[in-house]
Design a protein around this motif. Structure first.
Motif, PDB file in Angstrom:
ATOM      1  N   ASP A 356      45.744  24.504  21.061  1.00 41.77           N
ATOM      2  CA  ASP A 356      46.417  22.945  21.819  1.00 41.77           C
ATOM      3  C   ASP A 356      45.169  22.928  23.350  1.00 41.77           C
ATOM      4  N   PRO A 357      44.029  21.910  22.631  1.00 37.17           N
ATOM      5  CA  PRO A 357      42.817  21.015  23.173  1.00 37.17           C
ATOM      6  C   PRO A 357      43.987  20.415  24.877  1.00 37.17           C
ATOM      7  N   TYR A 358      45.560  19.904  24.583  1.00 38.95           N
ATOM      8  CA  TYR A 358      45.736  19.151  25.552  1.00 38.95           C
ATOM      9  C   TYR A 358      47.323  20.337  26.580  1.00 38.95           C
ATOM     10  N   ARG A 359      46.729  21.793  26.312  1.00 40.54           N
ATOM     11  CA  ARG A 359      47.645  22.525  26.787  1.00 40.54           C
ATOM     12  C   ARG A 359      46.833  22.642  28.770  1.00 40.54           C
ATOM     13  N   ILE A 360      48.248  22.848  29.191  1.00 36.48           N
ATOM     14  CA  ILE A 360      48.570  23.310  30.441  1.00 36.48           C
ATOM     15  C   ILE A 360      49.205  24.033  31.242  1.00 36.48           C
ATOM     16  N   PRO A 361      48.698  25.464  30.828  1.00 36.22           N
ATOM     17  CA  PRO A 361      49.864  26.509  30.359  1.00 36.22           C
ATOM     18  C   PRO A 361      50.060  26.934  32.409  1.00 36.22           C
ATOM     19  N   ALA A 362      51.789  27.443  31.804  1.00 34.24           N
ATOM     20  CA  ALA A 362      52.749  27.103  33.002  1.00 34.24           C
ATOM     21  C   ALA A 362      51.458  28.501  34.288  1.00 34.24           C
ATOM     22  N   SER A 363      50.976  29.281  33.989  1.00 31.59           N
ATOM     23  CA  SER A 363      50.438  29.897  34.370  1.00 31.59           C
ATOM     24  C   SER A 363      49.109  30.559  34.117  1.00 31.59           C
ATOM     25  N   GLY A 364      48.010  30.942  34.975  1.00 33.06           N
ATOM     26  CA  GLY A 364      47.092  31.193  34.520  1.00 33.06           C
ATOM     27  C   GLY A 364      46.689  31.883  33.553  1.00 33.06           C
ATOM     28  N   HIS A 365      46.184  31.969  32.238  1.00 39.74           N
ATOM     29  CA  HIS A 365      45.320  32.869  31.214  1.00 39.74           C
ATOM     30  C   HIS A 365      44.766  34.303  32.097  1.00 39.74           C
ATOM     31  N   LEU A 366      44.903  35.244  31.229  1.00 44.44           N
ATOM     32  CA  LEU A 366      44.257  36.707  31.509  1.00 44.44           C
ATOM     33  C   LEU A 366      42.777  36.843  31.115  1.00 44.44           C
ATOM     34  N   ALA A 367      42.576  36.043  30.241  1.00 48.08           N
ATOM     35  CA  ALA A 367      40.856  36.562  29.585  1.00 48.08           C
ATOM     36  C   ALA A 367      39.677  37.265  30.613  1.00 48.08           C
ATOM     37  N   PHE A 368      39.504  36.858  31.517  1.00 47.08           N
ATOM     38  CA  PHE A 368      38.687  37.671  32.928  1.00 47.08           C
ATOM     39  C   PHE A 368      39.471  38.695  33.584  1.00 47.08           C
ATOM     40  N   GLY A 369      40.721  39.058  32.858  1.00 46.42           N
ATOM     41  CA  GLY A 369      41.116  40.071  33.677  1.00 46.42           C
ATOM     42  C   GLY A 369      42.004  39.474  35.070  1.00 46.42           C
ATOM     43  N   HIS A 370      42.476  40.402  35.885  1.00 53.00           N
ATOM     44  CA  HIS A 370      43.275  39.657  37.044  1.00 53.00           C
ATOM     45  C   HIS A 370      42.637  40.897  38.378  1.00 53.00           C
ATOM     46  N   GLY A 371      43.251  40.573  39.329  1.00 52.25           N
ATOM     47  CA  GLY A 371      42.790  41.843  40.303  1.00 52.25           C
ATOM     48  C   GLY A 371      41.685  41.823  41.192  1.00 52.25           C
ATOM     49  N   ILE A 372      41.673  42.963  42.003  1.00 50.20           N
ATOM     50  CA  ILE A 372      39.793  43.588  41.860  1.00 50.20           C
ATOM     51  C   ILE A 372      39.317  43.683  40.691  1.00 50.20           C
ATOM     52  N   HIS A 373      39.395  43.818  39.823  1.00 51.61           N
ATOM     53  CA  HIS A 373      38.515  44.530  38.468  1.00 51.61           C
ATOM     54  C   HIS A 373      38.440  43.318  37.957  1.00 51.61           C
ATOM     55  N   ARG A 374      38.622  41.549  38.424  1.00 53.26           N
ATOM     56  CA  ARG A 374      38.148  40.608  37.080  1.00 53.26           C
ATOM     57  C   ARG A 374      37.551  40.300  37.198  1.00 53.26           C
ATOM     58  N   CYS A 375      36.680  40.008  36.612  1.00 51.97           N
ATOM     59  CA  CYS A 375      35.379  39.646  35.710  1.00 51.97           C
ATOM     60  C   CYS A 375      34.500  39.082  37.235  1.00 51.97           C
ATOM     61  N   ILE A 376      33.458  39.521  37.495  1.00 50.78           N
ATOM     62  CA  ILE A 376      33.032  39.019  38.325  1.00 50.78           C
ATOM     63  C   ILE A 376      32.755  38.239  37.697  1.00 50.78           C
ATOM     64  N   GLY A 377      31.835  37.912  36.899  1.00 48.12           N
ATOM     65  CA  GLY A 377      30.820  36.688  36.282  1.00 48.12           C
ATOM     66  C   GLY A 377      31.639  35.942  35.310  1.00 48.12           C
ATOM     67  N   ALA A 378      32.795  35.338  35.480  1.00 48.48           N
ATOM     68  CA  ALA A 378      33.896  34.635  35.211  1.00 48.48           C
ATOM     69  C   ALA A 378      33.034  33.326  35.182  1.00 48.48           C
ATOM     70  N   GLU A 379      32.509  32.915  36.413  1.00 44.24           N
ATOM     71  CA  GLU A 379      32.305  31.418  36.783  1.00 44.24           C
ATOM     72  C   GLU A 379      30.952  31.094  35.605  1.00 44.24           C
ATOM     73  N   LEU A 380      29.985  31.692  35.533  1.00 44.59           N
ATOM     74  CA  LEU A 380      29.378  31.806  34.727  1.00 44.59           C
ATOM     75  C   LEU A 380      29.617  32.189  33.329  1.00 44.59           C
ATOM     76  N   ALA A 381      30.405  32.061  32.692  1.00 49.73           N
ATOM     77  CA  ALA A 381      30.699  32.312  31.380  1.00 49.73           C
ATOM     78  C   ALA A 381      30.981  30.986  30.963  1.00 49.73           C
ATOM     79  N   ARG A 382      32.084  30.342  31.836  1.00 53.39           N
ATOM     80  CA  ARG A 382      33.077  29.179  31.914  1.00 53.39           C
ATOM     81  C   ARG A 382      31.304  28.088  32.134  1.00 53.39           C
ATOM     82  N   MET A 383      30.643  28.125  32.828  1.00 56.62           N
ATOM     83  CA  MET A 383      29.473  27.679  32.759  1.00 56.62           C
ATOM     84  C   MET A 383      28.689  27.072  31.163  1.00 56.62           C
ATOM     85  N   GLU A 384      28.136  28.686  31.384  1.00 57.82           N
ATOM     86  CA  GLU A 384      27.636  28.003  29.151  1.00 57.82           C
ATOM     87  C   GLU A 384      28.159  27.877  28.178  1.00 57.82           C
TER      88      GLU A 384
END
Length: 426
Positions: A356-384
């Protein structure tokens, strides 16, 4: 999606055989993956298999039926997975004790962020974090845009029937990561094959760790070369800042995580995201218009919906505890299914198995993981993704798949989901 996710390949076979490690069997030689552990890696097209949703609905903490009395649990719900990934005190990510010194992989092959604990993890993450802030990444935007333009021109030259995965999805993140690290852009075909092989769990650990070792040899050589003469990229900058305070193993581990995790995951997202956006002309038009708010929302929904990194780094319980109604013991393994968590209606909202291209989830997704091992390059991936997808649909307004989705060859058992080729027409 930059991190050492690549070295997850083959962990399931290793874990099952851990009990007989003392008899001299090298875990990285195991050539199978137990059937119960395949469920979080299996898909029907772009969707997780229905069994994963059944487990999520009935068992927040699902005990995997493994041989040798090995104890491992699968967590599939969003809230439960988030809790596991947030808890830095109850679990360890360090798996270096599980390797012998004479097989395809050794403890020296395990470095970087994903398989280390504090205080080493804290120190290593502090070293690379400044490179992945929004301010530092902004300087890469013109370069990424130029790379995308060049690859779209190459795709156009190939004409109808061209492989979008080969000419766009792979080279964009690959060239970006090479530039970021300060590596020469060479041996492209070899690294494309090794990159997908090390994520492939079909043949257990042996084949995957063979690919790991081959890529690590290249990166060890690059680190050794730059230790003598630091280059302009991240490897050279770390060496200038840290010098002998960082070992070749740790630096190669960091570079390996950035290099492998940074292109294979984003390559999968570009290719699979294109398939999703071609399902409906309204989706294609929305991304083609390129309005920043629309593009940002679509990219986040694609990340949630596709969840190309299917399982988070394994967690090893440090102590006996009760978790979601199950008694687990010290040493037990807890696995968080990211694809299962991101399809949880409690977080995604109504119809979580639909894009759903208009979806606004109730809470954030975990595609990049979460916590101290969350993907450090998340913003680079989003930019690309925010650059590549609008440009693709603007360049080719009549873009279409050259064969039905059902005929595409998806990776059957891979920790990073993807498609081997994506022929398109325009």
């Amino acid at each position: 999606m930059v991190d050492v996710r690549a070295r997850i390949s083959g962990w399931a076979g290793k874990l099952v055989m851990r009990r007989i490690q003392r008899k001299g069997i090298d875990l990285s030689r195991i050539s199978f993956i137990p059937e119960p552990t395949k469920v979080p890696l299996q898909r029907h097209g772009l969707d997780p298999v229905p069994r994963l949703a059944e487990i999520r609905a009935t068992q927040p903490m699902h005990k995997l039926d493994l041989p040798f009395n090995f104890r491992a649990y699968l967590v599939t719900g969003h809230d439960e997975a988030r809790q596991i990934l947030t808890d830095r005190d109850s679990y360890s990510n360090d798996i270096r004790h599980m390797f012998h010194g004479d097989g395809p992989a050794t403890s020296d092959d395990i470095g970087g962020l994903g398989f280390t604990d504090a205080p080493l993890h804290t120190r290593l993450r502090k070293i690379v974090t400044p490179e992945f802030t929004m301010r530092r990444l902004a300087r890469l935007e013109p370069m990424i845009s130029d790379i995308v333009d060049r690859q779209l021109d190459a795709l156009a030259i190939e004409g109808t029937g061209a492989d979008l995965a080969k000419h766009l999805a792979f080279p964009v993140p690959f060239q970006t990561i090479c530039a970021l690290l300060g590596l020469d852009y060479e041996d492209r075909d070899a690294f494309e094959k090794l990159g997908s092989a090390r994520f492939d769990a079909t043949n257990g650990g042996a084949a995957a760790f063979g690919a790991v070792s081959e890529q690590r040899e290249f990166l060890f050589a690059a680190v050794a070369k730059q230790r003598k003469e630091p280059g302009p990229g991240l490897i050279g900058q770390i060496l200038r800042d840290e010098g002998d305070l960082i070992s070749d193993v740790d630096l190669a581990g960091l570079a390996d995580g950035v290099f492998t995790g940074g292109y294979e995951t984003t390559a999968g997202m570009i290719a699979l995201g294109t398939i999703v956006l071609l399902r409906d002309p309204a989706y294609a038009e929305l991304i083609r218009r390129g309005e920043p708010a629309d593009v940002e929302r679509i990219v986040e929904e694609l990340l949630r919906y596709l969840s190309v990194v299917q399982v988070a780094f394994p967690r090893f319980a440090k102590r006996d505890m009760e978790l979601f109604g199950q008694r687990i013991k010290a040493g037990d393994v807890v696995l968080a299914s990211l694809s299962g968590a991101n399809r949880d209606p409690r977080s995604a909202g109504d119809h979580p198995d639909e894009f759903d291209p208009y979806r606004i989830p109730a809470s954030g997704h975990l595609a990049f993981g979460h916590g101290i091992h969350r993907c450090i390059g998340a913003e680079l991936a989003r930019m690309e993704l925010r650059i590549a997808l609008p440009k693709l649909f603007q360049k080719f307004p009549d873009l279409a798949l050259a064969k039905p989705q059902e005929e595409l060859r998806f990776r059957e058992l891979s920790f990073v989901y993807g498609v081997d080729e994506l022929p398109v027409r325009f």
